[in-house]
Design a protein around this motif. Structure first.
Motif, short mmCIF file in Angstrom:
data_model
loop_
_atom_site.label_atom_id
_atom_site.label_comp_id
_atom_site.label_asym_id
_atom_site.label_seq_id
_atom_site.Cartn_x
_atom_site.Cartn_y
_atom_site.Cartn_z
N VAL A 189 0.85 -1.25 -0.05
CA VAL A 189 0.04 -0.14 0.05
C VAL A 189 0.71 1.23 -0.07
O VAL A 189 1.89 1.47 0.62
CB VAL A 189 -0.98 -0.06 1.19
CG1 VAL A 189 -1.84 1.42 1.36
CG2 VAL A 189 -2.04 -1.41 1.09
N ALA A 190 0.58 2.42 -0.88
CA ALA A 190 1.32 3.48 -0.89
C ALA A 190 0.56 4.38 0.07
O ALA A 190 -0.72 4.50 -0.07
CB ALA A 190 1.35 4.02 -2.28
N VAL A 247 -8.58 4.01 -3.41
CA VAL A 247 -8.18 5.15 -2.75
C VAL A 247 -8.87 5.16 -1.63
O VAL A 247 -10.12 5.37 -1.46
CB VAL A 247 -7.91 6.05 -3.59
CG1 VAL A 247 -7.32 7.36 -2.91
CG2 VAL A 247 -6.96 5.88 -5.05
N PHE A 248 -8.11 5.34 -0.40
CA PHE A 248 -8.53 5.82 0.92
C PHE A 248 -7.98 7.11 1.31
O PHE A 248 -6.85 7.53 0.80
CB PHE A 248 -8.25 4.50 1.86
CG PHE A 248 -9.05 3.34 1.57
CD1 PHE A 248 -8.70 2.70 0.28
CD2 PHE A 248 -10.18 2.94 2.28
CE1 PHE A 248 -9.24 1.59 -0.01
CE2 PHE A 248 -10.62 1.59 1.86
CZ PHE A 248 -10.29 1.02 0.59
N PHE A 252 0.54 -0.42 -6.77
CA PHE A 252 0.31 -0.87 -5.25
C PHE A 252 -1.00 -1.32 -5.42
O PHE A 252 -1.87 -1.11 -6.36
CB PHE A 252 0.37 0.60 -4.47
CG PHE A 252 1.76 0.87 -4.27
CD1 PHE A 252 2.62 0.61 -2.92
CD2 PHE A 252 2.68 1.82 -4.90
CE1 PHE A 252 3.78 0.80 -2.86
CE2 PHE A 252 4.08 2.14 -4.73
CZ PHE A 252 4.70 1.78 -3.69
N ASP A 253 -1.33 -2.03 -4.34
CA ASP A 253 -2.55 -2.57 -4.13
C ASP A 253 -3.61 -1.71 -3.86
O ASP A 253 -4.94 -1.83 -3.90
CB ASP A 253 -2.73 -3.76 -3.29
CG ASP A 253 -1.88 -4.93 -3.64
OD1 ASP A 253 -2.01 -5.39 -4.70
OD2 ASP A 253 -0.62 -5.55 -3.18
N ALA A 284 3.77 -1.13 3.89
CA ALA A 284 3.58 0.15 3.63
C ALA A 284 4.64 1.07 3.43
O ALA A 284 5.73 0.99 3.66
CB ALA A 284 3.01 0.67 5.10
N VAL A 285 4.29 1.72 2.27
CA VAL A 285 5.46 2.83 1.49
C VAL A 285 4.94 4.03 1.66
O VAL A 285 3.82 4.66 1.18
CB VAL A 285 5.94 2.30 0.16
CG1 VAL A 285 6.79 3.29 -0.39
CG2 VAL A 285 6.18 1.02 0.15
#
Ligand code: FAD
Ligand code: SF4
Length: 488
Positions: free
Chosen positions: A150-151, A448-449, A233-234, A173-174
């Protein structure tokens, strides 16, 4: 509970940790104002908790910390267990213990408030500082990596909280940030006297130790296209904050000697405290105002929020001769923390309540000479309980000033690189999340969150932490749904 413990709050008064003496503060000491409890003080103060059975403190705390339980662990000197419990609800407990407006949150809801609330924030800081200094580390419990990535855009409190929770769920996590240092406003907005920057450096090594990857000095949408993140990214979390400056549209706001608050604080942090976050300013947002020499100057700060309080107290430390805060409502309706107002008063700041600025006045060479203000009275509360100020005709006066700092607040913006990919925003710039059929904190682009100031508008560290944490739970659930769907 023993009878002795039940009445401990009467025998032992509420105390805060020792503070830097005011003489040092007004002569330019930028050190963190409050020291740290020793073991005995922390145990005494924790022992004041009544364990009242109705922990309103926990409900009022936006991350719902298990406060009575960790106060009990402190009394038993089980600090590592207390730290684990703190982290179970709050990914940045030592930061919140320092900067939360506790008088409006946990401590304001303490049953003992009228006798002196339990010093919850200072104990939270004690627990985590002590635990980290004695080798405690977050225990990831041997969590298996899921292989998902996850970005996170933005290394402020929302992004950091999200990263913490994702790695605990086995998701890589990046975190990307346009600055070279993590923390967002914790790093370059909130001054050192409220939050020492070594606290953020320490948190960075904790997060890196947990497996969080930082890619800093990268502005998404300028250095790195958003569609590349979406492809590589996922899922993506947006914790980009709120940086559109509210100027109030005052006549004279462009005069020499008139400064916007946040660029003033950022520059100040760079120059005075040597805390330079580096990196390029965000596109369309200028963070490099020239910092005037405030020595011997009369400084007027317009606005009564946390930012205004940081500006007045910074101006004191920069040697201003007189610092005045003008606010259009009364003290009871001021958004800034009462504790910060008290600290500012002690440092010599003068507060003028019920004063609304009308215009900023020019002298020779377009230099500011003061602010014309009008006195106000408060209307009856509106539907939201907010009491608006109305001007009193004929009460105008000039507030003389050599420097005026405008601290009216900030709002978020949704740049084209977000909206072009399907993320939607309200007219006021707040990113829209949690719509019908969406998970909490999911935007209109399902991958996207978002959370924190970008969604709520300018608010608090602890609310950004709560949203980053809860968004991570939604991301984890959504990724699990995707896996289940592709397996079906
Ligand atoms: P931010 O902290 O703003 O972090 C956003 C991050 O996103 C930044 O690091 C930014 O560089 C990065 N970013 C943005 N766009 C991009 C992009 N395109 N690419 C890469 N990176 C990007 N709250 C309190 O609780 N107590 C206080 O005492 C307090 N004092 C404050 C004092 C000041 C002066 C200010 C301005 C705010 C204060 N606040 C306080 C509010 C608090 O700091 C914020 O509510 C909180 O930091 C919001 O967290 P966030 O993660 O949403 O955003
Ligand atoms: Fe209080 Fe903030 Fe800590 Fe919650 S996170 S207990 S509101 S200091």
């Amino acid at each position: 509970m023993s009878r002795k413990q039940a009445f401990q709050f009467l025998d032992i008064p509420r105390t805060m940790p020792q503070r830097i003496p005011v003489e040092l503060r007004v002569s330019g000491d930028w050190g963190e104002l409050y020291g740290r409890f020793g073991k005995e003080e922390a145990q005494y103060q924790s022992g004041r908790c009544l364990d009242c059975g109705n922990p309103y403190c926990s409900w009022k705390c936006p991350v719902h910390n298990a406060i009575p339980q960790w106060l009990q662990l402190v009394q038993e000197n089980r600090i590592h267990e207390a730290a684990t419990l703190c982290h179970s609800t709050n990914p940045l407990p030592e930061v919140c213990g320092r900067v939360c407006p506790q008088d409006r949150l946990c401590e304001g809801a303490c049953t003992l408030e009228e006798f002196g609330a339990v010093t919850i924030g200072a104990v939270e800081k004690y627990i985590v500082d002590t635990a980290l200094a004695t080798g405690w580390k977050p225990d990831l419990g041997g969590v298996a990596p899921t292989g998902q990535r996850v970005a996170i855009v933005g290394a402020g409190p929302a992004g950091l909280a999200c990263a913490d929770r994702l790695v605990r769920a086995g998701i890589h996590a990046v975190v990307f940030d346009r600055y070279e240092q993590i923390g967002g406003l914790l790093q370059f907005g909130i001054p050192n006297f409220k939050l020492d920057k070594s606290v953020i450096a320490r948190r960075r090594s904790v997060l890196e130790g947990m497996g969080v990857e930082f890619r800093l000095g990268v502005e998404v949408g300028r250095d790195l296209p958003f569609d590349r993140l979406l492809a590589e990214f996922d899922a993506v979390f947006l914790g980009t904050g709120a940086y559109r400056y509210t100027d109030g549209g005052l006549v004279g706001q462009d005069l020499k000697g008139v400064l916007p608050a946040l660029p003033f604080l950022v520059q100040n942090s760079r120059i005075v405290t040597g805390n330079d976050p580096q990196g390029r300013p965000i596109a369309g947002w200028e963070d490099t105002v020239p910092l005037p020499d405030l020595t011997g100057k009369r400084v007027v700060v317009l606005g009564g929020g946390d930012t205004g309080m940081d500006c007045v107290r910074s101006a004191v430390r920069l040697g201003a001769a007189r610092v005045t805060c003008a606010y259009r409502r009364d003290e009871a309706n001021m958004p800034g923390s009462a504790r910060e107002v008290a600290n500012a008063r002690e440092e010599g700041v003068r507060f003028l309540f019920n004063r609304q600025p009308l215009s900023i006045e020019a002298g020779a060479d377009d230099e500011v000479i003061g602010v014309t203000v009008v006195e106000t009275r408060l209307r009856e509360p509106d539907a939201n309980g907010r009491r608006n100020a109305e001007p009193i005709d004929g009460s105008e006066s000039l507030l003389e000033a050599d420097v005026v700092i405008i601290a009216f607040g900030f709002s978020p913006t949704a740049p084209a690189w977000m909206t072009e990919q399907g993320v939607q925003a309200a007219a006021n710039g707040r990113l829209l999340v949690s719509g019908d059929g969406h998970l909490p904190y999911q935007t209109h682009q399902p991958k996207v969150f978002a959370g924190g100031d970008a969604v709520r508008g300018a608010d608090l560290v602890v609310t950004a932490v709560a949203e980053g944490r809860d968004a991570a739970a939604s991301i984890t659930a959504w990724l699990a749904q995707q896996v289940a769907r592709s397996a079906a």
